[in-house]
Design a protein around this motif. Structure first.
Motif, PDB file in Angstrom:
ATOM      1  N   ILE A 257       0.609  -1.160   0.095  1.00  0.00           N
ATOM      2  CA  ILE A 257       0.081   0.017  -0.038  1.00  0.00           C
ATOM      3  C   ILE A 257       0.761   0.995   0.280  1.00  0.00           C
ATOM      4  O   ILE A 257       0.570   2.605  -0.715  1.00  0.00           O
ATOM      5  N   VAL A 258       2.173   1.066   0.514  1.00  0.00           N
ATOM      6  CA  VAL A 258       2.856   2.831   0.385  1.00  0.00           C
ATOM      7  C   VAL A 258       3.398   2.403  -0.557  1.00  0.00           C
ATOM      8  O   VAL A 258       3.485   3.480  -0.384  1.00  0.00           O
ATOM      9  N   ASN A 262       3.765   5.907  -3.079  1.00  0.00           N
ATOM     10  CA  ASN A 262       4.972   6.190  -3.655  1.00  0.00           C
ATOM     11  C   ASN A 262       4.920   6.336  -4.816  1.00  0.00           C
ATOM     12  O   ASN A 262       6.138   7.255  -5.556  1.00  0.00           O
ATOM     13  N   PHE A 263       4.365   4.957  -5.341  1.00  0.00           N
ATOM     14  CA  PHE A 263       5.241   5.257  -6.875  1.00  0.00           C
ATOM     15  C   PHE A 263       3.709   5.862  -7.628  1.00  0.00           C
ATOM     16  O   PHE A 263       4.304   6.442  -8.654  1.00  0.00           O
ATOM     17  N   ARG A 275      -5.806  10.064 -12.015  1.00  0.00           N
ATOM     18  CA  ARG A 275      -5.266   9.281 -11.103  1.00  0.00           C
ATOM     19  C   ARG A 275      -6.399   8.099 -10.966  1.00  0.00           C
ATOM     20  O   ARG A 275      -6.720   6.753 -11.321  1.00  0.00           O
ATOM     21  N   MET A 276      -7.519   8.216 -10.262  1.00  0.00           N
ATOM     22  CA  MET A 276      -7.848   7.890  -9.668  1.00  0.00           C
ATOM     23  C   MET A 276      -8.855   7.824 -10.434  1.00  0.00           C
ATOM     24  O   MET A 276      -9.550   6.255 -10.403  1.00  0.00           O
ATOM     25  N   ALA A 328      -6.267   0.828  -6.589  1.00  0.00           N
ATOM     26  CA  ALA A 328      -7.247   1.675  -6.392  1.00  0.00           C
ATOM     27  C   ALA A 328      -6.670   2.743  -5.059  1.00  0.00           C
ATOM     28  O   ALA A 328      -6.318   3.918  -4.750  1.00  0.00           O
ATOM     29  N   TYR A 329      -5.813   2.127  -3.921  1.00  0.00           N
ATOM     30  CA  TYR A 329      -5.419   2.883  -2.961  1.00  0.00           C
ATOM     31  C   TYR A 329      -3.920   3.888  -3.053  1.00  0.00           C
ATOM     32  O   TYR A 329      -4.527   4.819  -2.435  1.00  0.00           O
ATOM     33  N   GLY A 330      -3.375   3.445  -4.299  1.00  0.00           N
ATOM     34  CA  GLY A 330      -2.051   4.112  -4.034  1.00  0.00           C
ATOM     35  C   GLY A 330      -3.067   5.127  -5.062  1.00  0.00           C
ATOM     36  O   GLY A 330      -1.983   6.502  -5.713  1.00  0.00           O
ATOM     37  N   SER A 331      -3.930   5.444  -5.993  1.00  0.00           N
ATOM     38  CA  SER A 331      -4.195   6.744  -7.091  1.00  0.00           C
ATOM     39  C   SER A 331      -4.341   7.826  -5.870  1.00  0.00           C
ATOM     40  O   SER A 331      -4.761   8.886  -6.605  1.00  0.00           O
TER      41      SER A 331
END
Length: 876
Positions: A257-258, A262-263, A275-276, A328-331
């Motif tokens: 997730i982290v 960062n990516f 992004r989303m 999803a969370y990374g966005s």
């Protein structure tokens, strides 16, 4: 944000009817009711949009409908978050945890509304996130808004915000025990009666209202028609194995997730809405390829927990859920991680159960799936007690308690080896917030000392002054009291309230102050903490305290000084300041590194950049240094520098001037452009990364904040930079039009006030290179003494002249001047001698209040019309 508060809702009106404790519990019930209503509305919104989405996927080709809905929903939610409430991104739990730890965070009705609508759009349109985490932030935001309608103390407000979070979580899961335990175990780490009482009431009301309006049945036994979980001693080894596997994968999930966040920040150069939207498109396309059960998060969890799926389907579900949740969370999409963690745990437990049953004929897949839910959640959030409670409240099956205890504790231990700390702590660290530091104002009171805050320029009265002179001193000053000194030592205090008493007793006007002052006053030492100082102020009911070393007066500290420090902490300034995302280098050039040192020149103003570069070249040539030219592009604080598009046109133009100056002077010039939320933090990062020895920066000559000397950025740099600093304010003769070939103002007549200290010595060391800017330079050294000083010490003045005499080939004159105000006296000398440049020393401590003496540099640099140069040495 302003709030309307009806008279009947005022705290004073309600407390007149209720005792404080009853009022607090009544407020907790109100918070539980409001949070539950919001949770029910969120649940209904997600359910309605999700049902419409599933229907559209059946009425139209799923491979087209699901990606399109995900794209539109993600993009729409991104628009709301980007432009209305950036604080609503992510799960929201990390923000609540940070706020309760004392970190300044925005929580209000706007955040709650945006969080609700955006979560409905993201979760309902198919992004694999949950709604329970957002309900926690929504409840906390509503509680914070209520606390503004009914003003409370900071500690009381934290308790109510925690109660709102508990109510939101309880309403989201219909699990009141879980809400209470999560607040105690993860958010506040507090088991006081007040915390437990308010959290229990809020959670109870939240769960009741949620069950009433959400369609849940009041008889919990009806939900437990028959116990589906079976457990025996033979299951223990396999449950231990399940706990270990869940701990391993939950730790990897936290790290992924982290890493996803960062990516996206580093490599996906798109706006938040895009992004989303892209994450929604990918999620919709992937889900369209899976069975229908995958299209609904709640249905997928129930499908896995029944144990009816085969090993292949369960494995696909685990891998797909793991990857899609990371995407999803990374966005940056708003949504929780509670539900995904439960689904992943259910899939993992089902896999272990199916394998153990197939290989050894031991185990019930349903039991393992439910135990895996608690284990995975325990490994992610590092809350084993809450993990046991949440699954138990969801299933109401007592047979699950022992399996949950075995797997949750095992997963908690194993996951700690893979990813230390909870996922929510890691998310805060990724944002530059480390909760190991204490950001609360109470911590400030215990960390800072009187020496850090006190005023060193103290107005005092001599003990031999007459009553008439004392009255005159009070009439000229805004102070209501003075320390009384004798030969520099504190002998007493006198306040304005003492004077009427003196008149009533018919004290003669020629009475000396030592006969009417308060002897042996209460004092504090410079090393005393602000907490100790505040205790003394409250104990003796006074507004100021002298700060002494022995009997020598070294400063004074007032309640206003302490209030200012606490305001700075709450506002994110000064001590306890929370750093944002690190700056990002968007452009740079490098020259051969052949210098002995490196001089940093921030360039921002096209009008003064040419003059600043010429000054930098003069110093660099004399010191055999390289020049590092820096341009910083400021962006909004809620944005991430590495992912925000910026224009570098102006920066490249300014840096081009730096490279031309380097060629003209035969110097090595490096350049870089950084995108940053905070100019001072970006400059400090450059100083550390590029090993800067000297910082040369210009100053516009204005500061609109009364609690700042030169301004936020300059004050921070003078206080924190690890290198020497030269601050230049150009005189009125300097060019005011953008001109790459602008000439420096005159640098012939130099005025240098002498006061001792490392900063003045550093200024004198720089002088040989600085006077090269003039054609016929001359130096005038002056030292200002108090007219009441009988035997002034001129040692510093003589040493300065001797130091310069051996190094300069120009006329040097000295003068000892008497004056009550050092700044006014120096300004008069500058005007009389028509000085071209005033060279001063500065200090980094206590908001730069020690500059030669007091705030002299500020007064001089504000008041003089000629060029002013302030030097601050890196030596403490």
């Amino acid at each position: 944000m302003s709030y309307f508060r009806p008279p009947w809702l005022s705290r004073r009106f309600i407390e007149s009817l209720l005792s404080p404790k009853r009022f607090a519990f009544l407020e907790a019930c109100a918070i539980g009711l409001i949070s539950a209503l919001a949770a029910v509305l969120l649940k209904q919104g997600v359910g309605s949009l999700g049902a419409w989405r599933v229907h559209q996927s059946q009425a139209h080709p799923a491979i087209l409908a699901l990606p399109a809905i995900g794209l539109v929903g993600g993009y729409g939610a991104g628009i709301l978050v980007e432009y209305l409430a950036p604080e609503a991104s992510g799960t929201g739990l990390a923000q609540v945890k940070a706020m309760l730890a004392g970190v300044p965070m925005t929580m209000n009705l706007r955040v709650a509304a945006v969080k609700m609508v955006s979560t409905i759009l993201t979760v309902g349109s198919g992004l694999t996130l949950g709604r329970q985490g957002p309900t926690l932030q929504i409840g906390a935001s509503l509680a914070e808004a209520l606390s503004r309608w009914i003003p409370t103390s900071p500690d009381y407000r934290c308790q109510m915000i925690a109660a709102g979070a508990a109510a939101g979580l309880a309403a989201g899961f219909n699990a009141p025990i879980t809400g209470v335990l999560f607040v105690v175990e993860e958010l506040l780490h507090d088991v006081s009666s007040f915390t437990l009482g308010s959290a229990i009431l809020a959670s109870f009301v939240g769960a009741v209202v949620s069950r009433l309006l959400g369609g849940g049945d009041w008889d919990l036994n009806l939900e437990l028609v028959a116990s589906r979980a079976n457990f025996s001693a033979l299951d223990i080894p396999f449950l231990l194995l399940l706990g270990a596997i869940a701990g391993l994968f939950s730790g990897l999930f936290s790290r992924s997730i982290v890493a996803g966040l960062n990516f996206n920040r580093r490599f996906i150069k798109l706006s938040l809405p895009l992004r989303m939207g892209l994450a929604g498109l990918v999620s919709g396309a992937a889900i369209a390829l899976f069975p229908v059960a995958f299209r609904d998060n709640t249905g997928l969890r129930e499908f896995l927990s029944t144990g009816e799926a085969n090993i292949g389907i369960v494995a696909i579900a685990f891998v797909a859920k793991f990857a899609l949740t990371t995407i999803a969370y990374g966005s940056g999409a708003p949504g929780g991680l509670f539900a995904p963690a439960l689904v992943l745990g259910s899939a993992l437990g089902c896999l272990v159960g199916l394998c153990s049953q197939a290989l050894f004929g031991i185990g019930e897949p349903t039991t393992y799936a439910l135990a895996g839910m608690g284990a995975f959640f325990s490994g992610v959030a590092k809350v084993p007690i809450t993990a046991i409670a949440i699954v138990f409240e969801i299933t109401t099956d007592f047979n699950l308690v022992l399996p949950l205890m075995i797997t949750s504790v095992t997963a908690f231990i194993v996951s700690g080896k893979v990813a230390r700390g909870s996922l929510y702590d890691a998310l805060l660290v990724a944002k530059g917030i480390d909760l190991k530091q204490d950001y609360s104002s109470n911590a400030t009171l215990t960390k800072l000392t009187a020496d850090d805050v006190m005023q060193r320029q103290v107005e005092t009265l001599e003990s031999h002054l007459t009553l008439d002179r004392v009255r005159q001193a009070f009439s000229r000053s805004h102070h209501r009291g003075f320390p009384v000194v004798e030969n520099g030592q504190l002998v007493g205090t006198v306040s304005q309230s003492d004077l009427p008493d003196i008149t009533q007793h018919q004290v003669p006007e020629d009475c000396p102050l030592q006969d009417i002052m308060t002897p042996q006053p209460v004092t504090v030492h410079p090393t005393d903490t602000l907490s100790d100082v505040l205790y003394q102020l409250n104990r003796y009911k006074i507004s100021r305290l002298p700060v002494t070393e022995g009997r020598r007066l070294v400063g004074i500290i007032t309640r206003s000084d302490i209030i200012r420090v606490e305001a700075n902490v709450l506002g994110g300034r000064g001590e306890g300041r929370v750093r944002g995302a690190p700056s990002y280098v968007v452009y740079q050039t490098r020259a051969p590194e052949i210098g002995r040192g490196r001089l940093l020149v921030p360039l921002a103003n096209p009008r003064t950049a040419p003059m600043l570069l010429q000054l930098a070249a003069t110093i660099a040539r004399d010191r055999h240094s390289e020049i590092e030219c820096l341009n910083i592009v400021s962006i909004a604080r809620h944005k991430t520098p590495s992912e925000t598009p910026v224009s570098t046109t102006l920066g490249r133009r300014l840096l081009g001037q730096g490279r031309r100056v380097g060629k003209q002077w035969n110097l090595c010039v490096h350049t870089q452009i950084r995108a940053a939320c905070d100019v001072s933090e970006a400059t400090l990062e450059t100083i550390r990364e590029r090993h800067i020895d000297l910082l040369l920066m210009g100053w516009k000559g204005r500061n609109f904040k009364p609690d700042r000397i030169f301004g936020d950025a300059v004050d921070t740099l003078i206080r924190q930079a690890s290198c020497d600093i030269i601050l230049v304010k150009w005189g009125r003769t300097a060019s005011v039009e953008p001109n790459p070939t602008a000439k420096l103002p005159q640098f012939d007549r130099w005025l240098i006030p002498i006061g001792g200290g490392p900063n003045v010595r550093e200024a004198l060391r720089l002088l040989p290179s600085l006077i090269a800017l003039g054609k016929t330079p001359s130096i005038h050294l002056c030292q200002v003494f108090d007219p009441n000083e009988s035997n002034p010490d001129r040692t510093a003045l003589r040493e300065a002249k001797a130091f310069l005499f051996d190094r300069l080939g120009c006329p040097i004159t000295t003068a000892s001047v008497l004056g009550f105000s050092v700044a006014d006296t120096i300004l008069d000398i500058a005007r009389t001698r028509r000085s071209d440049v005033v060279l001063l020393g500065a200090s980094r401590k206590s908001l730069l209040s020690r500059v030669v003496r007091g705030n002299i540099a500020r007064d001089i640099i504000h008041g003089c019309k000629c060029t002013a140069i302030v030097v601050r040495s890196a030596d403490p």
